[in-house]
Design an enzyme around this catalytic site. Structure first.
Site, PDB file in Angstrom:
ATOM      1  N   GLU A 254      -7.054   4.097   7.977  1.00  0.00           N
ATOM      2  CA  GLU A 254      -6.936   5.422   7.704  1.00  0.00           C
ATOM      3  C   GLU A 254      -8.191   6.273   7.300  1.00  0.00           C
ATOM      4  OE1 GLU A 254      -3.283   5.213   5.538  1.00  0.00           O
ATOM      5  OE2 GLU A 254      -2.230   4.815   7.270  1.00  0.00           O
TER       6      GLU A 254
ATOM      7  N   GLY B 169       2.071   1.934  10.938  1.00  0.00           N
ATOM      8  CA  GLY B 169       3.190   3.142  10.915  1.00  0.00           C
ATOM      9  C   GLY B 169       3.486   3.319  12.004  1.00  0.00           C
TER      10      GLY B 169
ATOM     11  N   GLU C 193      -5.615  -5.606  10.339  1.00  0.00           N
ATOM     12  CA  GLU C 193      -4.556  -4.584  10.454  1.00  0.00           C
ATOM     13  C   GLU C 193      -4.931  -3.680  11.883  1.00  0.00           C
ATOM     14  OE1 GLU C 193      -2.327  -3.212   6.886  1.00  0.00           O
ATOM     15  OE2 GLU C 193      -4.497  -2.063   6.662  1.00  0.00           O
TER      16      GLU C 193
ATOM     17  N   SER D  21       3.376  -2.373  10.253  1.00  0.00           N
ATOM     18  CA  SER D  21       4.480  -2.443  10.679  1.00  0.00           C
ATOM     19  C   SER D  21       5.426  -3.574  10.356  1.00  0.00           C
ATOM     20  CB  SER D  21       5.173  -1.944  12.081  1.00  0.00           C
ATOM     21  OG  SER D  21       4.428  -0.560  12.470  1.00  0.00           O
TER      22      SER D  21
ATOM     23  N   LYS E 196      -0.079   4.093  -0.233  1.00  0.00           N
ATOM     24  CA  LYS E 196      -0.755   5.430   0.515  1.00  0.00           C
ATOM     25  C   LYS E 196      -0.442   6.547  -0.509  1.00  0.00           C
ATOM     26  CE  LYS E 196       0.055   3.247   4.837  1.00  0.00           C
ATOM     27  NZ  LYS E 196      -0.120   3.388   6.392  1.00  0.00           N
TER      28      LYS E 196
ATOM     29  N   ASN F 289       0.982  -1.318   0.021  1.00  0.00           N
ATOM     30  CA  ASN F 289      -0.002   0.062   0.227  1.00  0.00           C
ATOM     31  C   ASN F 289       0.921   1.348  -0.074  1.00  0.00           C
ATOM     32  OD1 ASN F 289      -1.774   1.908   0.378  1.00  0.00           O
ATOM     33  ND2 ASN F 289      -2.327   1.288   2.583  1.00  0.00           N
TER      34      ASN F 289
ATOM     35  N   HIS G  95      -9.469   0.456   4.605  1.00  0.00           N
ATOM     36  CA  HIS G  95      -8.294   0.947   5.250  1.00  0.00           C
ATOM     37  C   HIS G  95      -8.686   1.792   6.717  1.00  0.00           C
ATOM     38  CE1 HIS G  95      -4.320   2.017   6.165  1.00  0.00           C
ATOM     39  NE2 HIS G  95      -3.937   1.146   5.772  1.00  0.00           N
TER      40      HIS G  95
HETATM   41  C1  PEP Z   1      -0.951  -0.083   6.025  1.00  0.00           C
HETATM   42  O1  PEP Z   1      -1.003   1.227   5.954  1.00  0.00           O
HETATM   43  O2  PEP Z   1      -1.769  -0.749   5.423  1.00  0.00           O
HETATM   44  C2  PEP Z   1       0.343  -0.442   6.673  1.00  0.00           C
HETATM   45  C3  PEP Z   1       0.247  -1.799   7.125  1.00  0.00           C
HETATM   46  O3  PEP Z   1       1.121   0.239   6.937  1.00  0.00           O
HETATM   47  P1  PEP Z   1       2.620   0.197   7.622  1.00  0.00           P
HETATM   48  O4  PEP Z   1       3.217  -1.208   7.147  1.00  0.00           O
HETATM   49  O5  PEP Z   1       3.472   1.338   7.381  1.00  0.00           O
HETATM   50  O6  PEP Z   1       2.564  -0.092   9.127  1.00  0.00           O
END
Ligand code: PEP
Length: 251
Positions: free
Chosen positions: A97, A173, A167, A212, A11, A9, A95
């Site tokens: 976000e 992040g 997630e 992460s 973003k 992703n 997602h």
């Molecule tokens: C994501 O945004 O789906 C995600 C898992 O981000 P990160 O790997 O940076 O934590």
């Protein structure tokens, strides 16, 4: 046997120039045949990435789609029909976000899931709890409710053509990763919920972990029985790191 999937992703990142460099570097990566790989650039760069990765094993997806599948008056949105026409074969829906910053409800996420499928794309349904919810012991209840809404609208058969991504919001992040055991507990609960409606579909559906994931922690996560790959944010912007995660999923 479920084929692992690693999804990147990107973003809201990238310029045409940096995206061109990332495409080039991704094309150099050795990707095991056992792993399916997709990247999710911003919709602005979608067609650039589709043509840049043409002939490679890496598929391209969109980060979101409109609630309506077709065309019409919805200023600023991109529909699943348009994204499919641009070469997208996958779409992220729900997602965190978007749920938390842009206020997307379970109902909106569910409509997007249905729209993606109607246009022949595979949705990646993102589910996860916040830190407060985890600390309050509500993780399984929250994830179950998010999944139940989509199950009610789309039906369990839809999950034969979809992927789920767990997630935890507190791990996205932040550099904090769920332990493999914490993630496995939620993945098993998700599969169990699907299994209560259709055991065959539940056994076939891929459930990705996101939050992460890095080259260093990916092998241990992917070694858990119900973790079928990863949804990768930050590390997917570095081709070598992303390639290493894909190789960890392939072994
Ligand atoms: C994501 O945004 O789906 C995600 C898992 O981000 P990160 O790997 O940076 O934590």
């Amino acid at each position: 046997m479920r084929r692992p999937l690693v999804a990147g992703n990107w973003k809201m990142n990238g310029t045409r120039a940096s995206v061109a460099e990332l495409i080039e570097a991704l094309r150099q990566q050795e990707i095991p045949a056992a792993v399916e790989v997709a990247v999710f650039p911003s919709s602005l760069h979608l067609m650039q990435v589709v043509s840049g990765l043409d002939g490679s094993v890496i598929a391209v997806g969109a980060q979101d789609c409109a609630v309506d599948a077709g065309f019409g008056a919805l200023t600023g949105e991109e529909s699943a029909s348009q994204l499919a026409d641009a070469g997208s074969s996958w779409v992220l829906v729900g997602h965190s976000e978007r749920r938390l910053i842009l206020g997307e409800s379970d109902e909106v996420v569910s409509k997007k899931f249905v729209a993606a499928l109607a246009c022949g794309m595979a949705p990646v349904l993102c589910l996860g709890e916040t830190l407060e919810q985890r600390q309050a012991g509500q993780t399984l209840e929250i994830v179950e409710r998010q999944l139940a809404c989509v199950l009610a609208d789309a039906g369990v058969e839809a999950f034969a053509r979809a992927v789920v991504a767990y997630e935890p919001v507190w791990a996205i992040g932040t550099g904090l990763t769920a332990t493999p055991q914490q993630a496995q507990e939620v993945h098993a609960a998700i599969r169990g919920q699907l299994s209560r409606q259709d055991q065959r579909i539940a056994e076939g559906v891929r459930i990705l972990y996101g939050g992460s994931v890095k080259a260093e922690n990916s092998a241990e996560l992917f070694g858990m029985p119900d973790i079928d790959g990863g949804l990768i944010g930050g590390a997917s912007l570095k081709a070598n790191d992303f390639g290493a995660i894909c190789r960890a999923a392939g072994n």
